[in-house]
Design a protein around this motif. Structure first.
Motif, PDB file in Angstrom:
ATOM      1  N   VAL A 345       0.917   8.624  -0.820  1.00 51.58           N
ATOM      2  CA  VAL A 345       1.133   9.044  -2.207  1.00 51.58           C
ATOM      3  C   VAL A 345       2.137  10.191  -2.264  1.00 51.58           C
ATOM      4  O   VAL A 345       3.052  10.196  -3.101  1.00 51.58           O
ATOM      5  CB  VAL A 345      -0.215   9.468  -2.856  1.00 51.58           C
ATOM      6  N   LEU A 346       1.999  11.161  -1.367  1.00 48.43           N
ATOM      7  CA  LEU A 346       2.879  12.332  -1.382  1.00 48.43           C
ATOM      8  C   LEU A 346       4.319  11.970  -1.029  1.00 48.43           C
ATOM      9  O   LEU A 346       5.256  12.606  -1.503  1.00 48.43           O
ATOM     10  CB  LEU A 346       2.356  13.396  -0.403  1.00 48.43           C
ATOM     11  N   SER A 347       4.501  10.934  -0.195  1.00 48.57           N
ATOM     12  CA  SER A 347       5.854  10.531   0.190  1.00 48.57           C
ATOM     13  C   SER A 347       6.493   9.597  -0.833  1.00 48.57           C
ATOM     14  O   SER A 347       7.655   9.220  -0.701  1.00 48.57           O
ATOM     15  CB  SER A 347       5.816   9.840   1.561  1.00 48.57           C
ATOM     16  N   GLY A 348       5.711   9.204  -1.837  1.00 50.83           N
ATOM     17  CA  GLY A 348       6.250   8.330  -2.876  1.00 50.83           C
ATOM     18  C   GLY A 348       6.266   6.866  -2.519  1.00 50.83           C
ATOM     19  O   GLY A 348       6.818   6.052  -3.253  1.00 50.83           O
ATOM     20  N   ARG A 349       5.659   6.499  -1.394  1.00 57.73           N
ATOM     21  CA  ARG A 349       5.654   5.085  -0.977  1.00 57.73           C
ATOM     22  C   ARG A 349       4.566   4.282  -1.685  1.00 57.73           C
ATOM     23  O   ARG A 349       4.551   3.052  -1.611  1.00 57.73           O
ATOM     24  CB  ARG A 349       5.454   4.989   0.541  1.00 57.73           C
ATOM     25  N   GLN A 350       3.661   4.987  -2.373  1.00 59.27           N
ATOM     26  CA  GLN A 350       2.568   4.300  -3.063  1.00 59.27           C
ATOM     27  C   GLN A 350       2.143   5.145  -4.261  1.00 59.27           C
ATOM     28  O   GLN A 350       2.176   6.378  -4.196  1.00 59.27           O
ATOM     29  CB  GLN A 350       1.390   4.122  -2.088  1.00 59.27           C
ATOM     30  N   THR A 351       1.761   4.478  -5.335  1.00 55.49           N
ATOM     31  CA  THR A 351       1.300   5.252  -6.498  1.00 55.49           C
ATOM     32  C   THR A 351      -0.151   5.681  -6.296  1.00 55.49           C
ATOM     33  O   THR A 351      -0.881   5.082  -5.500  1.00 55.49           O
ATOM     34  CB  THR A 351       1.392   4.424  -7.788  1.00 55.49           C
ATOM     35  N   SER A 352      -0.552   6.691  -7.044  1.00 53.53           N
ATOM     36  CA  SER A 352      -1.926   7.202  -6.952  1.00 53.53           C
ATOM     37  C   SER A 352      -2.941   6.116  -7.265  1.00 53.53           C
ATOM     38  O   SER A 352      -3.983   6.003  -6.598  1.00 53.53           O
ATOM     39  CB  SER A 352      -2.123   8.365  -7.923  1.00 53.53           C
ATOM     40  N   PHE A 353      -2.630   5.278  -8.268  1.00 53.80           N
ATOM     41  CA  PHE A 353      -3.590   4.265  -8.707  1.00 53.80           C
ATOM     42  C   PHE A 353      -3.762   3.155  -7.678  1.00 53.80           C
ATOM     43  O   PHE A 353      -4.881   2.707  -7.425  1.00 53.80           O
ATOM     44  CB  PHE A 353      -3.128   3.684 -10.052  1.00 53.80           C
ATOM     45  N   VAL A 354      -2.662   2.748  -7.071  1.00 58.08           N
ATOM     46  CA  VAL A 354      -2.734   1.701  -6.042  1.00 58.08           C
ATOM     47  C   VAL A 354      -3.509   2.215  -4.833  1.00 58.08           C
ATOM     48  O   VAL A 354      -4.365   1.517  -4.272  1.00 58.08           O
ATOM     49  CB  VAL A 354      -1.324   1.237  -5.630  1.00 58.08           C
ATOM     50  N   ALA A 355      -3.221   3.439  -4.417  1.00 55.48           N
ATOM     51  CA  ALA A 355      -3.915   4.020  -3.270  1.00 55.48           C
ATOM     52  C   ALA A 355      -5.417   4.129  -3.540  1.00 55.48           C
ATOM     53  O   ALA A 355      -6.243   3.796  -2.674  1.00 55.48           O
ATOM     54  CB  ALA A 355      -3.343   5.407  -2.955  1.00 55.48           C
ATOM     55  N   ALA A 356      -5.766   4.570  -4.750  1.00 57.25           N
ATOM     56  CA  ALA A 356      -7.179   4.705  -5.105  1.00 57.25           C
ATOM     57  C   ALA A 356      -7.873   3.348  -5.112  1.00 57.25           C
ATOM     58  O   ALA A 356      -9.001   3.208  -4.605  1.00 57.25           O
ATOM     59  CB  ALA A 356      -7.312   5.359  -6.477  1.00 57.25           C
ATOM     60  N   LYS A 357      -7.193   2.314  -5.652  1.00 56.77           N
ATOM     61  CA  LYS A 357      -7.793   0.978  -5.700  1.00 56.77           C
ATOM     62  C   LYS A 357      -8.014   0.420  -4.296  1.00 56.77           C
ATOM     63  O   LYS A 357      -9.044  -0.202  -4.016  1.00 56.77           O
ATOM     64  CB  LYS A 357      -6.910   0.036  -6.511  1.00 56.77           C
ATOM     65  N   GLN A 358      -7.047   0.643  -3.399  1.00 56.11           N
ATOM     66  CA  GLN A 358      -7.206   0.157  -2.025  1.00 56.11           C
ATOM     67  C   GLN A 358      -8.395   0.831  -1.339  1.00 56.11           C
ATOM     68  O   GLN A 358      -9.183   0.178  -0.640  1.00 56.11           O
ATOM     69  CB  GLN A 358      -5.925   0.413  -1.232  1.00 56.11           C
ATOM     70  N   LEU A 359      -8.531   2.137  -1.536  1.00 59.71           N
ATOM     71  CA  LEU A 359      -9.656   2.860  -0.932  1.00 59.71           C
ATOM     72  C   LEU A 359     -10.987   2.357  -1.489  1.00 59.71           C
ATOM     73  O   LEU A 359     -11.955   2.172  -0.738  1.00 59.71           O
ATOM     74  CB  LEU A 359      -9.513   4.367  -1.191  1.00 59.71           C
ATOM     75  N   LEU A 360     -11.033   2.142  -2.787  1.00 52.95           N
ATOM     76  CA  LEU A 360     -12.267   1.639  -3.397  1.00 52.95           C
ATOM     77  C   LEU A 360     -12.594   0.230  -2.911  1.00 52.95           C
ATOM     78  O   LEU A 360     -13.765  -0.093  -2.650  1.00 52.95           O
ATOM     79  CB  LEU A 360     -12.146   1.659  -4.931  1.00 52.95           C
ATOM     80  N   ASP A 361     -11.561  -0.617  -2.786  1.00 53.12           N
ATOM     81  CA  ASP A 361     -11.778  -1.984  -2.279  1.00 53.12           C
ATOM     82  C   ASP A 361     -12.345  -1.941  -0.864  1.00 53.12           C
ATOM     83  O   ASP A 361     -13.272  -2.700  -0.527  1.00 53.12           O
ATOM     84  CB  ASP A 361     -10.468  -2.773  -2.295  1.00 53.12           C
TER      85      ASP A 361
END
Length: 368
Positions: A345-361
Motif C-alpha cells: 500500500v505504501l509503495s502504491g502497488r496496491q490500494t488500501s481497499f484491495v489489500a484489506a479485502k485480500q487480508l480478510l479473504d
C-alpha cells in the motif's frame, strides 16, 4: 564501602590527624521483608464474596482485573461479572460530559456530596481519563479535584485510562458499573473524556446524560451543530457566579432556543437548560431535582426499561465487533502478512481497499 585513606595521618605530618569517615549504610532498608505486601491470588468466588459484602478494596482489585488485557485475568473477570449480574441493575446511572475545562470533576464533587446528603445510599464515580497518544500514559488526576468525595465513607472513585480505545474502555466501564452495583452502590456517575466519540459510548450505558456547558462558547448555531446536544437529557451551564451570571443566563436562552429545533426525544422528555456554579455550590439542588423528575417520568412511561434493554443489545453487538477485531489481528497467518500488505500500500502497488479485502479473504479462508 571502605573508609578513605588520608596521607595526612602519616608520621611526617606531625600534629595533624584526619579522622577516617564511617562506612556508608546500604540504601536498602535491612528490615524490609520482600514480598510482605504482595497481594494473594484470589479466586472468582473470593472476588464475588468481597464485592457482595461491599468491600471497596476487593472491588478495586476486581476493576483492575476487568481492565487487564491478560487473557487469564479476562477469564476470571468474566466469571466474576456473570456471578455479580443478578445483583446489579438497581442504581441510577448518570453520564456527565462537557468540554475540557467545563468543570466536570469539580461539579461531580458538589453533585456527589449533595446526592449523598439528600438521598443517602452509596455513590461510585467512574472517571475516564484520556491517554497520551505519544507516551500512552494517563495522569488519572480527576480525583484530586473531588476533595470532599475522596474522603467520604460512602463514595468510591475510580479513574480509568482511555488507553486510546474509547470502545474498549467504555465496555470495561459498563462491566465496572455491574460490579459497583453488586457492591451496593445505588448511584453511578460516569465522567467522560469529553472529546466526541466517547459521549456516544457513555450515552449507551447511562440512564440520564448530563451535558455541562460554559457561557461564551458560541451562538445558537454552535449549539445546533453539536450532535452531542441531541443525546443530552439535561444541559447545565457552569460557572454562573460573579460577573458571569448575565452571560450564563444569555447562553441558557440560546441553548433553549437551539433545543426547539431538534426532533422530540424518544423518551418524550423535554431536555431542560439550567445554570449553576459548581465551585460555589449554587443551583446544584435544582439540577438533581430535574434528574429525579426525569427518572420518575421515564419509569412511568416505560422508557426506562426500554432504554436499558436497548443498551444491553447494543453492547452485545459491540462485544461481537471487538472480539472479531481481536481474532483477526491475533491470527498467526494475518500477523505474518500485515507487514507485506502495508508495504504494498505504501509503495502504491496496491490500494488500501484491495489489500484489506485480500487480508480478510485469507482470514476467512483460515477459519474454514
Amino acid at each position: 564501602m571502605t573508609a578513605m585513606e588520608h596521607p595526612e595521618n602519616s608520621a611526617e605530618y606531625k600534629g595533624l590527624t584526619v579522622n577516617s569517615g564511617v562506612a556508608q549504610p546500604s540504601i536498602v532498608n535491612p528490615y524490609l521483608k520482600r514480598g510482605r505486601y504482595r497481594h494473594q491470588q484470589m479466586s472468582a468466588g473470593d472476588y464475588v464474596e468481597g464485592i457482595l459484602k461491599g468491600d471497596v478494596t476487593v472491588l478495586g482489585r476486581a476493576v483492575t482485573l476487568v481492565e487487564s488485557t491478560n487473557p487469564a485475568h479476562q477469564a476470571v473477570a468474566q466469571e466474576v461479572i456473570e456471578k455479580c449480574l443478578p445483583h446489579a441493575g438497581h442504581s441510577i446511572r448518570v453520564g456527565i460530559s462537557g468540554v475540557p475545562g467545563a468543570g466536570k470533576s469539580t461539579s461531580i464533587d458538589a453533585f456527589g456530596i449533595h446526592v449523598l446528603q439528600e438521598y443517602g445510599g452509596k455513590l461510585a464515580v467512574l472517571a475516564i481519563d484520556p491517554s497520551s497518544e505519544r507516551s500512552k500514559g494517563s495522569i488519572l488526576g480527576d480525583k484530586t479535584r473531588m476533595e470532599k468525595l475522596a474522603v467520604h465513607p460512602d463514595s468510591f472513585i475510580r479513574p480509568s485510562p482511555s488507553a486510546g480505545s474509547l470502545g474498549g474502555v467504555a465496555r470495561k466501564t459498563r462491566e465496572t458499573i455491574i460490579l459497583c452495583e453488586a457492591a451496593g452502590f445505588d448511584k453511578i456517575f460516569v465522567e467522560t473524556v469529553g472529546v466526541g466519540q466517547s459521549e456516544t459510548a457513555c450515552h449507551s450505558m447511562v440512564d440520564f446524560f448530563l451535558l455541562i456547558q460554559l457561557a461564551g462558547t458560541g451562538d445558537e448555531l454552535q449549539g445546533i451543530k453539536r450532535g452531542i446536544m441531541e443525546m443530552a437529557d439535561g444541559i447545565v451551564i457552569n460557572k454562573c457566579d460573579g460577573n458571569n451570571v448575565d452571560k450564563c443566563q444569555l447562553a441558557a436562552t440560546q441553548f433553549r432556543n437551539a433545543l426547539h429545533l431538534f426532533p422530540a426525544p424518544e423518551s418524550g422528555w423535554t431536555p431542560q437548560v439550567l445554570t449553576y456554579s459548581g465551585f460555589y455550590n449554587l443551583g446544584v439542588k435544582e439540577i438533581w431535582d430535574m434528574v429525579y423528575r426525569y427518572m420518575d417520568f421515564v419509569k412511568g412511561n416505560g422508557y426506562f426499561e426500554h432504554r436499558r434493554n436497548e443498551q444491553s443489545k447494543y453492547w452485545m453487538y459491540e462485544t461481537i465487533n471487538e472480539q472479531l477485531r481481536n481474532s483477526f489481528f491475533q491470527n498467526g497467518q494475518i500477523v505474518s502478512r500485515l507487514a507485506e500488505a502495508e508495504a504494498m500500500v505504501l509503495s502504491g502497488r496496491q490500494t488500501s481497499f484491495v489489500a484489506a479485502k485480500q487480508l480478510l479473504d485469507e482470514y476467512f479462508a483460515s477459519l474454514r
